[in-house]
Write an enzyme that holds these catalytic residues in place. Structure first.
Site, PDB file in Angstrom:
ATOM      1  N   ARG A  12       0.813  -1.218   0.000  1.00 20.88           N
ATOM      2  CA  ARG A  12       0.000   0.000   0.000  1.00 20.88           C
ATOM      3  C   ARG A  12       0.851   1.275   0.000  1.00 20.88           C
ATOM      4  O   ARG A  12       0.582   2.205  -0.757  1.00 20.88           O
ATOM      5  CB  ARG A  12      -0.867  -0.016   1.267  1.00 20.88           C
ATOM      6  CG  ARG A  12      -1.936   1.058   1.335  1.00 20.88           C
ATOM      7  CD  ARG A  12      -2.561   1.080   2.741  1.00 20.88           C
ATOM      8  NE  ARG A  12      -2.866  -0.249   3.211  1.00 20.88           N
ATOM      9  CZ  ARG A  12      -4.053  -0.856   3.064  1.00 20.88           C
ATOM     10  NH1 ARG A  12      -5.022  -0.225   2.465  1.00 20.88           N
ATOM     11  NH2 ARG A  12      -4.224  -2.075   3.518  1.00 20.88           N
ATOM     12  N   CYS A  23     -25.700  -4.256  -9.451  1.00 19.20           N
ATOM     13  CA  CYS A  23     -26.985  -4.663  -8.887  1.00 19.20           C
ATOM     14  C   CYS A  23     -26.759  -5.238  -7.510  1.00 19.20           C
ATOM     15  O   CYS A  23     -26.775  -6.460  -7.317  1.00 19.20           O
ATOM     16  CB  CYS A  23     -27.655  -5.675  -9.796  1.00 19.20           C
ATOM     17  SG  CYS A  23     -27.896  -4.998 -11.430  1.00 19.20           S
TER      18      CYS A  23
END
Ligand SMILES: *Cc1c(COP(=O)(O)O)cnc(C)c1O
Length: 437
Positions: free
Chosen positions: A298, A366
């Site tokens: 990271r 969705c």
């Protein structure tokens, strides 16, 4: 106008009131490459590599080096950059190995992790000349011994141990504790048994030990505490088995700034404190200072990344919520859905407007959990066609992207010294059906 400050020095605003990234106009980049779009500031990636590499060279014993944790973001161009910057890498799958190999990375500097390497993984990694296996358990050692014996080679390994350190960060990214699925616990005696059985193998050379205490580490002294536990263990092993380990790998985990409230971390300062602490612990234990490895992921790539979307529907539900829907979502950034991760979000073309509207920035999938961020301040007139930028998406976004809802994954565009180029092209509808018979 008063000077505005942003999360990272590669973010700004230009004369047109547009958000800039690595000095380039993000609205123009969106127009040129389309959205959704991952941007990667190559100069920032290289700068972060150098901060680590310089610190390791200056502060730790010979043989010490940073390994880029590939899982943060893995595509060929990243591995080429890592090779040029002299980084090692940690890899966790045949797919990451394949990507690095085909980018021309020198695999003798690769460390193969994973708590469940299949026999096929092991064979593939050995075929590719992976330098080190970070063995997770005794079964793996037996499988490595058998494969190395078959090949008539000797495989170098580190053993993954759990030092029992709780990093006080998020539960989901907390892996150094005794009850972790990763590694062998020092506290239970399993680490010692693991070491003893490894030392008995003929085709395995034990080079040292590994631990990974978690992620998003800022101020806490977790590396110092983990190193102290590991070094004490290494001194015990020396006393009992006459084996002196030469490598201590402390894993990844330094934090980055996702929002203004996150702190600024001076990595070199932190490594200086760590190196002093390790030296002192080694002195107390009369243990020769081992080479130190770390596996930053990271902190190498996160703030080198930005995602651009185009705003579609804006839905205002009076008394409840306002939704700004973008043309991506959990398929390109699942981190809010998974961990409630925080992000800083802007309307990239309206940086000089007031932001009175509180919005939920939602994706197009969705799935009601398909949210990029809650409580985002937006201009009152945010609407269809506006470019929406999400900062600090360089880590665990592209690498976690999926094709849920058969949505093609965005391209990755590298930015360097005023130029831009495609490093990963946009997936097409044909790509989506390429595997279907
Ligand atoms: C995830 C991980 C890393 C990288 O962690 P960051 O928080 O991205 O720095 C390094 N080593 C291991 C073993 C990991 O699991």
């Amino acid at each position: 106008m008063e000077e505005r400050t942003f999360l990272c020095e590669n973010i700004g605003v230009n004369g047109e009131g547009h958000l800039t990234f690595a000095g380039q106009d993000t609205v123009q980049l969106a127009a040129r490459y389309g959205t959704p779009l991952y941007l990667m500031d190559e100069d920032r990636v290289r700068d972060r590599c150098r901060v680590y590499a310089d610190a390791f060279r200056d502060l730790f014993p010979a043989g010490s080096r940073p390994l880029y944790a590939s899982k943060a973001s893995a595509f060929r161009e990243i591995f080429r950059i890592m090779a040029e910057e002299g980084m090692g890498i940690d890899v966790v799958s045949a797919g990451e190995i394949h990507t690095a190999v085909t980018a021309g990375f020198d695999m003798s500097r690769a460390f193969f992790h994973s708590n469940n390497k299949t026999d096929e993984d092991i064979r593939y990694a050995m075929d590719c000349g992976v330098g080190f296996f970070v063995a997770d358990n005794e079964e793996e050692i037996l499988a490595l011994e058998a494969e190395a014996a078959r090949r008539g080679t000797v495989q170098k390994v580190l053993l993954r141990l759990t030092p029992g350190i709780d990093p006080h960060t998020y539960e989901a990214v907390d892996t150094g504790r005794v009850d972790s699925k990763f590694g062998a616990a020092i506290e239970t005696g399993q680490a010692e048994a693991f070491t003893a059985m490894t030392l008995r193998q003929e085709h395995i050379r034990l080079e040292g030990f590994h631990c990974h205490v978690g992620s998003m580490v800022f101020w806490e002294d977790v590396y110092e505490r983990a190193a102290a536990v590991m070094l004490r263990f290494m001194a015990d092993v020396r006393d009992r088995y006459g084996y002196t380990a030469g490598i201590l790998d402390l894993g990844g985990g330094y934090g980055v700034r996702y929002v203004d409230a996150d702190g600024h971390l001076d990595i070199r300062e932190k490594l200086k404190e760590l190196s002093a602490s390790i030296r002192e612990t080694c002195r107390q234990l009369s243990f020769p200072a081992p080479a130190i490895l770390m596996e930053p992921g990271r902190s190498i790539v996160a703030d080198a990344g930005m995602t651009l979307y185009t705003c579609g529907t804006v839905k205002k539900i009076p008394g409840y919520k306002n939704y700004v829907s973008v043309d991506g979502g959990m398929t390109d950034n699942p981190r809010f859905a998974l961990y409630g991760s925080k992000y800083t979000v802007y309307a990239a073309g309206k940086m000089n407007e007031d932001t009175p509207l509180r919005c939920t920035v939602a994706g197009r999938c969705c799935e009601s959990g398909d949210v990029i961020q809650e409580n985002v301040p937006m201009p009152a007139d945010v609407g269809r066609g506006d470019i929406i930028a999400v900062c600090t998406t360089g880590a665990y976004n592209y690498s976690m992207a999926s094709n849920y809802n058969r949505i093609p994954r965005p391209p990755v565009v590298m930015l360097r010294q005023g130029e831009s180029r495609i490093a990963v092209r946009r997936e097409t509808l044909e790509d989506l059906t390429a595997l279907d018979v």
